[in-house]
Scaffold this active site. Structure first.
Site: not given
Lengths: 532, 185
Positions: A304, A306, A312-313, A455, A458, A506
């Protein structure tokens, strides 16, 4: 007398005095040197006689580098197996010097092997000489040693060690690999719980220092336990799904087009063109379903791009992905996934208690709770619970992170579970391939799973009809040309299917109640960290 | 005198709470207030006498008009306590900084540990004015903070549901169950 005369006389006197001084100095220095030489000679003879006197000189030392010269027929016992049953046995073992403390004729060592440690003792006696004790005391921390010792039961439990009922009386000790004397961080500091030892002014090690020196940090009992448990999660995931008839697949991570828009993908140069690093194995899982693999899973890296620096990323993590064809209702998929999660939780609870407790020592948390069957709430129910708690939000708004956490708390209070499924998300907040809800087109057949209010998964029923898929893609203003091959996969008979992707790091973080995903990533990658 | 405002169009908090207090007391005819100074201190023009200035002065006057003296305390001791909290409201709560808010809530939380109302067992003007004064603070608290200051939350919830008190203010959700039971989250 002239002034000059006076000056001359004094100069002469001065010179005389100075030469006298120099002579004295020289004499003194000569004496000193003689004394020093004498002393050295004495020391050397002492040393020599000591070496000659050292009856134990074959019982210690630095071993030659292990270059596979010999195949020794020697059994090395594991530290964790040192128990009172082994009392009075003479054993060999290989371990690290965790700490050492010399006291007169004795030297206490703590020998460590992975997350286990044992107290050992070298004492002057008929097996060990003074010189051997001195040698043992001088071995640098974290060096690896081979030790021959007698296992002895102890009267009083040794609280600081994992092997509390025995200690080792060392008879031989050889250094196999020497560590440099200065360590970038102290292991004891790295496992100290937050706030403990503050009065004594003891240090704790901050996250960045740990990660910069990950090799040493990974030796701590906490890290050892975390990553053994993580390995357990993967194994339980595989075992459970394999038992359910799933097939493990391997998918490419270098892909030609971004699966969901292009904003958060890494671009890599690929010969004369460019490619992307996969954000999820989504397309390939679905293609496998269309290729009659029925139930598939995949464990592998997910990327990712981002630029979010949160607890948590990560920019690269391990994805545990599931995709399966179902018969009539996508709840068949939810049930299959939640059951897998429950099997993992049970397996951890039953087989990894030591690891859980080890981590809890440094990072206390409540035991992870779950229900059987897993609690499934609809999105509207979740929103209603939040509104009751005073949160203002629209029916079709996505959940913000604080609201997710709050909902987790509310669910825990009401149902006493740390794991639940939130079903029927608003269609607007989900990707284009999400199947709309047949009863209310504002909602969708999609779901998230939460652990301790965060979360972890998903998922959704995917659109398997090419016409509807095209329509949904157009609605999301996606360039059809770019996803042509994806849509085409569904033209030749595609079974209804659904799935989801879980982040391994996670799951471990939240199961153990930790607060930063970097703690459960062995070599974490985030926007600011590319090494080690 | 800077401006003439009549409730309900009043934007000044003090004026709105005086209007609400009037309603609570059942006073038929609403008074007309103005404000003065940078701090917008409320002023009540009194036909017969000189104007009354300040929130507390006007509030006490309204109680007298409504013949509800017991709201200032029913014993010498409780009257003193009520005065103390009224002073606290205008000196400590109004316009206090973010850090001060936490101190106020902490102190109040401790004080309310064994009390239903500020003056012990009976409802007084101190409860009304502290409720009005703390409302903007409590509205902004997270659920976790509301749980941290659980005694303040309990008292606040009680007062906002006390018949006739809330009026111009939106209700604040207060959970009845603790949801942050463990230390570690």
């Amino acid at each position: 007398m002239t002034k000059e005369g006076v000056q001359g006389a004094t100069e002469e006197e001065e010179q005389q005095a100075q030469s006298k001084k120099a002579l004295k100095k020289q004499q003194k220095e000569a004496e000193k040197a003689a004394k020093k030489a004498e002393k050295q000679a004495k020391l050397a003879t002492e040393q020599q006689s000591a070496d000659e006197d050292d009856f134990a000189k074959d019982r210690y030392g630095v071993s030659a580098m292990v270059q596979s010269q010999h195949k020794l027929d020697r059994v090395l016992v594991r530290v964790q197996d040192l128990s009172p049953e082994k009392a009075d046995q003479l054993i060999w073992l290989r371990a690290r010097i965790h700490t050492s403390r010399a006291k007169g004729k004795q030297c206490f060592l703590v020998l460590r092997q992975q997350q286990f440690n044992v107290q050992a003792l070298v004492a002057v006696g008929d097996r060990a000489s003074k010189q051997m004790v001195k040698f043992a005391a001088n071995i640098t921390k974290e060096s690896i040693v081979d030790v021959e010792a007698v296992v002895r039961k102890v009267e009083q439990k040794i609280e600081s060690c994992s092997q509390q009922d025995v200690e080792l009386h060392i008879e031989r000790i050889f250094v196999i690999s020497q560590a440099e004397p200065r360590l970038p961080l102290q292991l004891e500091d790295a496992v100290r719980p937050d706030g403990e030892g503050e009065e004594e002014g003891r240090a704790t090690v901050n996250q960045d220092t740990r990660l910069d020196n990950r090799v040493i940090d990974l030796r701590t009992t906490t890290s050892q336990a975390v990553f053994r448990l993580q390995s357990g999660v993967c194994q339980l995931f595989r075992d459970t799904l394999t038992n359910k008839g799933f097939v493990e697949i391997q998918t490419p991570k270098i892909i030609s087009a971004a699966s969901e828009g292009g904003a958060n993908v890494f671009t890599v140069s690929y010969f004369k063109t460019s490619a992307y690093l996969a954000q999820s194995p989504q397309l390939y899982k679905q293609m496998c379903i269309c290729a009659d693999f029925d139930k598939v899973f995949c464990v592998g890296p997910v990327f990712r791009a981002e630029d979010s620096n949160t607890h948590r990323h990560l920019t690269e993590f391990v994805g545990l992905d599931i995709e399966m064809a179902f018969n009539y209702h996508y709840h068949e998929v939810i049930e299959s996934i939640t059951d897998t999660m429950v099997q993992i939780f049970k397996g951890l609870r039953d087989n990894f208690q030591t690891e859980i407790q080890t981590v809890n020592k440094q990072f206390p948390s409540e035991p992870f709770k779950f229900l059987e069957p897993t609690l499934r709430l609809e999105y509207t129910e979740g929103v209603a619970m939040l509104r009751e708690a005073g949160v203002e939000m629209g029916d079709e708004d996505d959940l913000s992170t604080p609201n997710e956490k709050l909902l987790g708390r509310l669910v825990k209070e009401k149902y006493d579970t740390d794991f639940y499924v939130l079903d029927k998300y608003p269609l607007a907040v989900r990707p284009f391939y999400t199947m709309p809800d047949p009863n209310n087109p504002k909602y969708s057949n999609s779901y998230d799973m939460f652990m301790r209010g965060e979360e972890i998964l998903s998922g959704a029923q995917r659109v398997h009809d090419p016409e509807l898929l095209t329509q949904r893609a157009l609605h999301h203003q996606i360039d059809l040309e770019k996803i042509k091959s994806y849509i085409d996969s569904f033209r030749f008979g595609a079974p209804p299917h659904g799935g989801g992707g879980i982040g391994l790091e996670r799951v471990c973080m939240l199961y153990l109640g930790l607060h930063n995903v970097r703690q459960t990533s062995m070599f974490p990658r985030d926007p600011k960290r590319l090494t080690p | 005198v800077d401006e003439w405002l009549s409730p309900p169009s009043a934007t000044n908090m003090a004026l709105r709470e005086l209007a609400s207090l009037e309603k609570y007391l059942g006073l038929r005819k609403p008074n007309k207030y103005s404000t003065q100074g940078d701090k917008k201190t409320p002023v009540l023009q009194n036909n017969a006498a000189p104007p009354l200035v300040g929130l507390l002065t006007i509030a006490c006057h309204l109680l007298k008009e409504a013949k509800r003296p017991e709201l200032l305390g029913d014993s010498a001791e409780s009257r003193a306590v009520v005065q103390q909290w009224l002073e606290y409201r205008v000196t400590k709560v109004d316009n206090c900084s973010k850090e001060d808010v936490k101190t106020v809530l902490k102190d109040l939380n401790l004080y309310l540990q064994d009390r239903v109302f500020l003056a012990g067992n009976s409802f007084t003007l101190a409860d009304v004015l502290m409720y009005y004064g703390l409302h903007p603070v409590i509205v902004d608290l997270t659920i976790q903070e509301k749980e941290q200051f659980v005694n303040v939350s309990r008292w606040f919830d009680h007062i906002q549901h006390y018949p006739g008190v809330r009026h111009h203010l939106p209700p604040v959700a207060v959970l009845r169950n603790r949801i942050y039971t463990s230390r570690h989250h």
